[in-house]
Motif scaffolding. Structure first.
Motif: not given
Lengths: 327, 282
Positions: B217-220, B222-229
């Motif tokens: 959950a803590a990474l959510q 960042i994960l959404l903002l990073q390009p590869f999402a």
């Protein structure tokens, strides 16, 4: 004003060397020595519109580098180059729209697709209007005898067929200058002749300037009135082909076929005599002794069956020239 | 003004022709496409089985649902991600790589075209070709599966429309990144290793192995903002409805920003290289 002008062009490359001695492979992975190679060393020449120039030299002499600089692919370290009022590498896109390039060892056609598809793509790339494209394609296809090949995938063409298609591809957009880098390498005699014929025609009818780098001296002899010889990045000779011959191959040769082998003996006026079985090759200087007298002397001294007079082989001339210049 | 516009139009046509000719060349290879599709279907089935086991028997079997992804949605996620999995650049376009290595980049420069746009068109084709066969066959299988394994319907019609747009952006993003990697390869003589690593990281962070919502959950954010999402997670979320159509605009904008950044970086790298380019060989 000259169409192509190069002044004091220099280009160097660095290559890394592996250190010598033990463990060299391992050390080479960490430290490398650099060596600077002068590919072009102060090259200057001008070429006028409609000239057909042979550009010859041994491998690694700098031929391709010069062609690459003239076609805007490569930037020289120093020097000035102006082609059709443009500096090739600064206005590359505008420049290359008006030139054509054929690299004998590389293909510019799409390997898995019919030739026609590649041509259609080139039409779009060079923005050729539809009507002039059709007309031009028909003209080239007839001249190069490739009409029947247009629907064949490129990978199924023979080398000679492919080269003819490559040439058509390079000429589709009616370039003003054509660079040919070993266009006849490895192809059969029929294709070679067809290629030369269309090159001559393009040059004669449309005034296309052509620069031909090649190792095939027949190409040079049939096509080019002017030759430039390059070696070690320097321009060694620039002028008419026949003058090159006069300077480096003043002799004529007679091939005399005899009825039986005869061991060589001196004949007055002969510069050099070589005998192989019943064939003698006699070299003489036509400025000192006229050909008919030389023939008469041979006829008197030898049991002749047949006789051929020719110039010295141009391959030998070039080889000799390289040797003299320590290339 | 009108003249320059017309000139631009003919240029665009040239790049489009290039894209078309390469696509036509690529989709000839039906058997390769079908092989890839069968891998996709097989892989999807395995993943579905594994997810089903986790969702039913794991110690904290509700974790997935709590993270906002039900089993039914995960199954749809798996099908969709397998369908477009090969759209991701996992290697530099073979033709471009060959040209970099052999020095035929030079020949490319003999064309009155912008080399970046040229490569972009080529990469776009090589991103589309594998999806053409694998995508259609995988989706067909996904629809024909028995119910528990079947691809679910989109959450809403409007969400579906947004997801289609987002899938298209994903295609552009994959192309932009693929071209970017090719320009890095053009600049640096590292060999292929680092390029594959760059692209593998993209694959992991795309959610193709594990949907991004199931990551900690803590990474959510960042994960959404990073390009590869943007490769597949964002469009699939819009399809599944785990992202609402209200957010679609900003999500697609995010994809567009990354596309623009990769294009800009690729163009800059290429321009830098072209200034000093040394064409190998010859």
């Amino acid at each position: 004003m000259a169409q192509i002008e190069l002044r004091h062009i220099c280009k160097t490359f660095t290559v890394s060397l592996r250190p010598e001695g033990r463990m060299s492979m391992l050390r080479g992975a960490f430290v490398r020595r650099k060596k600077v190679i002068k590919a072009l060393d102060d090259i200057s020449f001008t070429i006028d519109t409609g000239e057909l120039v042979g550009y010859i030299g041994p491998n690694g002499a700098g031929k391709s580098t010069t062609v690459k600089i003239m076609s805007g692919i490569l930037t020289p370290d120093s020097g000035y180059c102006r082609i059709m009022n443009r500096i090739p590498w600064q206005e590359r896109v505008a420049h290359v729209a008006r030139i054509g390039v054929v690299f004998g060892q590389r293909t510019q056609l799409w390997w898995d697709l019919p030739v026609q598809d590649s041509f259609d793509l080139l039409k779009d790339i060079y923005s050729i209007p539809f009507t002039s494209y059709k007309h031009r394609l028909h003209e080239l296809a007839t001249a190069l005898d490739i009409s029947a090949l247009l629907t064949t995938p490129v990978r199924q063409l023979s080398l000679g067929q492919r080269m003819r298609c490559e040439l058509a591809a390079a000429l589709l957009h009616s370039p003003r200058i054509l660079f040919l880098d070993e266009p006849t390498i490895g192809i059969d005699a029929v294709s070679k002749l067809a290629l030369r014929e269309i090159l001559k025609r393009e040059n004669r009818e449309n005034g296309v300037t052509m620069i031909l780098t090649t190792h095939d001296m027949d190409d040079v002899e049939t096509l080019c009135s002017r030759v430039m010889v390059i070696g070690h990045g320097r321009l060694l000779y620039d002028g008419k082909l026949h003058r090159l011959k006069a300077d480096y191959a003043p002799w004529r040769s007679i091939r005399a076929i005899l009825t039986e082998p005869v061991t060589p003996f001196h004949i007055e006026g002969a510069e050099r005599i070589k005998a192989e079985g019943n064939v003698w090759t006699v070299l003489f200087n036509p400025d000192i002794i006229p050909a008919h007298i030389m023939v008469e002397r041979l006829a008197r001294a030898l049991p002749l069956r047949d006789l051929v007079i020719g110039e010295q082989n141009i391959d030998e001339i070039i080889a000799k020239m390289y040797q003299e210049m320590c290339l | 003004m009108r003249l320059t516009r017309r000139a631009n139009m003919t240029k665009v046509r040239a790049y489009f022709s290039l894209f078309r000719i390469k696509t036509a060349e690529g989709i000839q290879y039906r058997l390769a496409g079908l092989a890839s599709a069968s891998v996709g279907v097989f892989w999807a089935l395995i993943e579905i089985v594994v997810f089903t086991v986790f969702y039913n028997y794991a110690a904290n079997k509700d974790a997935g649902t709590l993270a906002g992804l039900t089993l039914k949605q995960v199954i749809s996620y798996v099908w969709l991600s397998q369908a477009i999995w090969t759209m991701q650049p996992m290697s530099i376009d073979a033709e471009i790589l060959k040209k970099i290595n052999s020095g035929d980049v030079g020949l490319e420069l003999c064309r009155p075209m912008d080399l970046y746009a040229h490569w972009f068109a080529g990469t776009a084709a090589s991103r589309l070709i594998p999806v053409f066969w694998r995508g259609t066959v995988t989706l067909l299988c996904a629809i024909l599966m028995p119910v528990p394994y079947r691809l679910g319907l989109p959450a809403s019609a409007i969400g579906f429309c947004w997801s289609l747009l987002s899938f298209f952006c994903a295609f552009l993003l994959c192309t932009a990144f693929g071209t970017f990697v090719a320009t890095v390869r053009l600049n640096v003589n590292w060999g292929d290793g680092p390029m594959y690593m760059m692209m593998l990281i993209g694959g992991v962070l795309s959610g193709g192995y594990l949907p991004l919502q199931l990551w900690p959950a803590a990474l959510q954010t960042i994960l959404l903002l990073q390009p590869f999402a943007g490769y597949l997670d964002i469009p699939i979320r819009l399809y599944l409805g785990t992202m609402q159509p209200n957010d679609a605009g900003s999500l697609i904008l995010l994809q567009l920003i990354w596309i623009a950044l990769f294009v800009a970086a690729g163009k800059a790298l290429m321009a830098k290289r072209l200034k000093t380019i040394i064409v190998q060989g010859g």
